[in-house]
Scaffold this motif. Sequence first.
Motif, short mmCIF file in Angstrom:
data_model
loop_
_atom_site.label_atom_id
_atom_site.label_comp_id
_atom_site.label_asym_id
_atom_site.label_seq_id
_atom_site.Cartn_x
_atom_site.Cartn_y
_atom_site.Cartn_z
N VAL A 1 1.07 -1.17 -0.15
CA VAL A 1 0.08 -0.08 0.02
C VAL A 1 0.90 1.21 0.22
N SER A 2 2.00 1.01 0.64
CA SER A 2 3.07 2.41 0.67
C SER A 2 3.88 2.64 -0.38
N SER A 3 4.11 1.50 -1.42
CA SER A 3 4.89 1.56 -2.23
C SER A 3 4.39 1.81 -3.67
N VAL A 4 3.30 1.04 -3.83
CA VAL A 4 2.79 1.14 -5.12
C VAL A 4 2.31 2.78 -5.56
N PRO A 5 1.93 3.48 -4.80
CA PRO A 5 1.67 4.99 -5.28
C PRO A 5 2.94 5.47 -5.92
N ILE A 6 4.05 5.09 -5.56
CA ILE A 6 5.43 5.88 -5.86
C ILE A 6 5.73 5.21 -7.10
N LEU A 7 5.92 3.65 -7.05
CA LEU A 7 6.04 3.13 -8.42
C LEU A 7 5.28 3.47 -9.66
N TRP A 8 3.97 3.70 -9.46
CA TRP A 8 3.17 4.31 -10.46
C TRP A 8 2.98 5.69 -10.64
N ARG A 9 4.05 6.59 -10.13
CA ARG A 9 3.84 7.89 -10.35
C ARG A 9 3.98 8.26 -11.87
N ASP A 10 5.01 7.58 -12.42
CA ASP A 10 5.32 7.76 -14.01
C ASP A 10 5.66 6.59 -14.68
N PRO A 11 4.98 5.64 -14.66
CA PRO A 11 5.15 4.38 -15.42
C PRO A 11 5.77 4.36 -16.89
N PHE A 12 5.13 5.33 -17.63
CA PHE A 12 5.74 5.50 -18.98
C PHE A 12 7.32 5.96 -18.95
N ARG A 13 7.37 6.71 -18.42
CA ARG A 13 9.14 7.29 -18.10
C ARG A 13 9.87 5.99 -17.82
N LEU A 14 9.23 5.30 -16.58
CA LEU A 14 10.09 4.08 -16.06
C LEU A 14 10.27 3.06 -17.29
#
Length: 488
Positions: free
Chosen positions: A35-48
């Motif tokens: 719950v704590s890490s998903v929002p960070i990982l999905w901030r800019d997935p296209f750039r990732l």
Amino acid sequence: MSFLPHLCLENIFLSLAQDSKTLHSCILVNKQWSVSSVPILWRDPFRLCKDLRKPNKLVPLLNTYLSFLPSTTQKLLDIKSIIGRPATFNYPVYLRSINVVLIHGSVEYWTESMFGADSTSLQKITPICQVLCEYFLCNSSRIDYLDLEYASWFDIFKLNGATTSLSSIKSVVIDDQRNFPEQFKNLSSVMQNTRYLRLSLIYRKNDPACKNIINLLQTQKYLKKISLFSHVSDFFQNIWDTLASSQLLHKSLTSIEFHEATFDNSALLQVSRFYNLRHLKLYRCRNFTGEIQEINNSLVFQNLSQLIICKIGVNPRILEFLLEKSNTSLNVLEFHDHVLNFYETILWCTSFCQNLSRFVASIQVNQIRDIILLFKECKKLEYFHIYDAKLLFEDEEEPLDEYSPPELESFRANELLEELGSCIPMTMRTIKVWMNWLIEIEDIEAFILKCVNFGLSMKVIEFRHCKGFGNAHKEVIRNYLLNNKSST
């Protein structure tokens, strides 16, 4: 760790924002970590996906996002989500970045993967991209970054949710918007809290967009960083005069980058007005001049910590002035394809800028020995990179398949390596040499032995374009670096 509050976990995971592999592993630990890490990982997935160079990840990414679209919208676009079960998280709400070109390219890759590259499927790309952008605008809790560079397919400000969602953007990248001339005007109405602005100027003075651009700049109160790409526009000086005359920006601006700009003869004086300036970059600029005696403020450039000069010639007196005024505040100094008196510059560095942590320069073969003085006096160096002046830095970073480097003058490096090994600062972590050094295996072994004896803990040692530098040399360096890694 499993009992830490959500806010503590979030701050920990924020420090891993650039390490997607580790961040993804954190998701699998338990529900609280997920719950704590998903929002960070999905901030800019296209750039990732782009940065990881894994376009194959775009297909499941697009399938996930498209599954959130209403069934009526999917039917209208003649697409169908292949994800049958509901998503575990509301992923679109976490998106913080809209880069229209990246999203459009991702949709293009997905479309070709799902339907092939025929004319019918290609017609789907822009409508799908537009619908996705609109969905992000309406459902993301906050958009921080907007990139409209080369985005010529649709006007994002005409999408539902644009005005509300884009009012909080902190970073904006925008180029020639001839297809949508009102975008600069629209930006002025919604862009009130922007911290970073990158503008590509291709306009002539009489272009109607110029007035809107100036108005956009005059409305900014909190701008900290600006990058201006002039592209030989005769409108640049108007833009720069607007910025230089803004009392608000004199205090707020901490970073200024000029690309291909042509100044009048007061450039240095105008730059000196930004008394909190920390980062200054000049790339292929012309006429960066000015009379030093006109600058009466003794505190100018005292906060300057990064100075990067690329492909231009700067008056030596101005360079000395910048180094002297920035003094111990200067940490980063880079000269790319810049014609300079290297020995003189090194003397200024050792006299004024002994807190340098990063030094990059293109040099001539006959200037090599001057780096010994730099190592002896600048004891806080962490990153050191020199390359032959004949090389083009951009090509060397990510060389094209057809790129062929020029023939470089050779240099017998045994004595220099021995000297370097005896005076490398203890703080050094990276050394890169892109020159035609003649290095025997005995030379590199002696150099590494000195590094070991002095207790240096370097992470990167790179010799590129060196003659006779083979697997045996690499193995000696690799073993040393592996030992350093295992000891940390």
